[in-house]
Design a protein around this motif. Sequence first.
Motif, PDB file in Angstrom:
ATOM      1  N   GLY A  13       0.828  -1.161  -0.045  1.00  0.00           N
ATOM      2  CA  GLY A  13      -0.116   0.006  -0.062  1.00  0.00           C
ATOM      3  C   GLY A  13       0.776   1.341  -0.144  1.00  0.00           C
ATOM      4  O   GLY A  13       0.574   2.280  -0.614  1.00  0.00           O
ATOM      5  N   ALA A  14       1.898   1.104   0.755  1.00  0.00           N
ATOM      6  CA  ALA A  14       2.918   2.549   0.799  1.00  0.00           C
ATOM      7  C   ALA A  14       3.492   2.630  -0.732  1.00  0.00           C
ATOM      8  O   ALA A  14       3.629   3.771  -1.179  1.00  0.00           O
ATOM      9  N   LEU A  16       2.278   1.725  -3.438  1.00  0.00           N
ATOM     10  CA  LEU A  16       1.095   2.059  -4.297  1.00  0.00           C
ATOM     11  C   LEU A  16       0.754   3.649  -4.079  1.00  0.00           C
ATOM     12  O   LEU A  16       0.573   4.598  -4.953  1.00  0.00           O
ATOM     13  N   ALA A  17       0.749   3.886  -2.820  1.00  0.00           N
ATOM     14  CA  ALA A  17       0.325   5.501  -2.298  1.00  0.00           C
ATOM     15  C   ALA A  17       1.520   6.393  -2.543  1.00  0.00           C
ATOM     16  O   ALA A  17       0.895   7.630  -2.876  1.00  0.00           O
ATOM     17  N   PHE A  18       2.613   6.009  -2.422  1.00  0.00           N
ATOM     18  CA  PHE A  18       3.824   7.196  -2.536  1.00  0.00           C
ATOM     19  C   PHE A  18       4.687   7.012  -3.598  1.00  0.00           C
ATOM     20  O   PHE A  18       5.229   7.915  -3.946  1.00  0.00           O
ATOM     21  N   ASP A  28      -7.839   4.795  -9.083  1.00  0.00           N
ATOM     22  CA  ASP A  28      -7.159   5.675  -8.332  1.00  0.00           C
ATOM     23  C   ASP A  28      -5.798   5.054  -7.604  1.00  0.00           C
ATOM     24  O   ASP A  28      -6.389   4.440  -6.383  1.00  0.00           O
ATOM     25  N   THR A  30      -3.526   5.721  -5.739  1.00  0.00           N
ATOM     26  CA  THR A  30      -3.190   6.248  -4.385  1.00  0.00           C
ATOM     27  C   THR A  30      -4.107   5.875  -3.230  1.00  0.00           C
ATOM     28  O   THR A  30      -3.823   5.281  -2.304  1.00  0.00           O
ATOM     29  N   MET A  31      -5.381   5.871  -3.777  1.00  0.00           N
ATOM     30  CA  MET A  31      -6.679   5.314  -2.919  1.00  0.00           C
ATOM     31  C   MET A  31      -6.516   3.925  -2.486  1.00  0.00           C
ATOM     32  O   MET A  31      -6.707   3.469  -1.586  1.00  0.00           O
ATOM     33  N   GLY A  33      -3.725   2.379  -2.476  1.00  0.00           N
ATOM     34  CA  GLY A  33      -2.461   2.125  -1.454  1.00  0.00           C
ATOM     35  C   GLY A  33      -3.005   2.424   0.065  1.00  0.00           C
ATOM     36  O   GLY A  33      -2.686   1.613   0.927  1.00  0.00           O
ATOM     37  N   TYR A  34      -3.742   3.393  -0.083  1.00  0.00           N
ATOM     38  CA  TYR A  34      -4.476   3.917   1.216  1.00  0.00           C
ATOM     39  C   TYR A  34      -5.178   2.676   1.983  1.00  0.00           C
ATOM     40  O   TYR A  34      -5.300   2.371   3.063  1.00  0.00           O
ATOM     41  N   CYS A  36      -5.157  -0.591   1.176  1.00  0.00           N
ATOM     42  CA  CYS A  36      -4.343  -1.653   1.655  1.00  0.00           C
ATOM     43  C   CYS A  36      -3.384  -1.326   2.641  1.00  0.00           C
ATOM     44  O   CYS A  36      -3.255  -2.166   3.658  1.00  0.00           O
TER      45      CYS A  36
END
Length: 70
Positions: A13-14, A16-18, A28, A30-31, A33-34, A36
């Motif tokens: 998740g990190a 994917l998000a960052f 999306d 980023t979403m 990732g959050y 996960c």
Amino acid sequence: MYFGGSIALIAIGAILAFAVTDAINGIDLTMVGYICMAAGALGIVLSLIVNSRRDHAVRDTRRDDLPPAR
């Protein structure tokens, strides 16, 4: 899900998000990732609760009033 799977979800998740900058139409990242990371955090909390209950169940079933085995 145990600690390993939860930590893997948080790591994925990190990433994917960052770290991911690509885009997929309609998704999306980023979403995702959050989500996960939240699922991984929830998995860690639930595994701690389940493990603490299992520990209490094992301790409560022991009987000290039985005579020693021969």
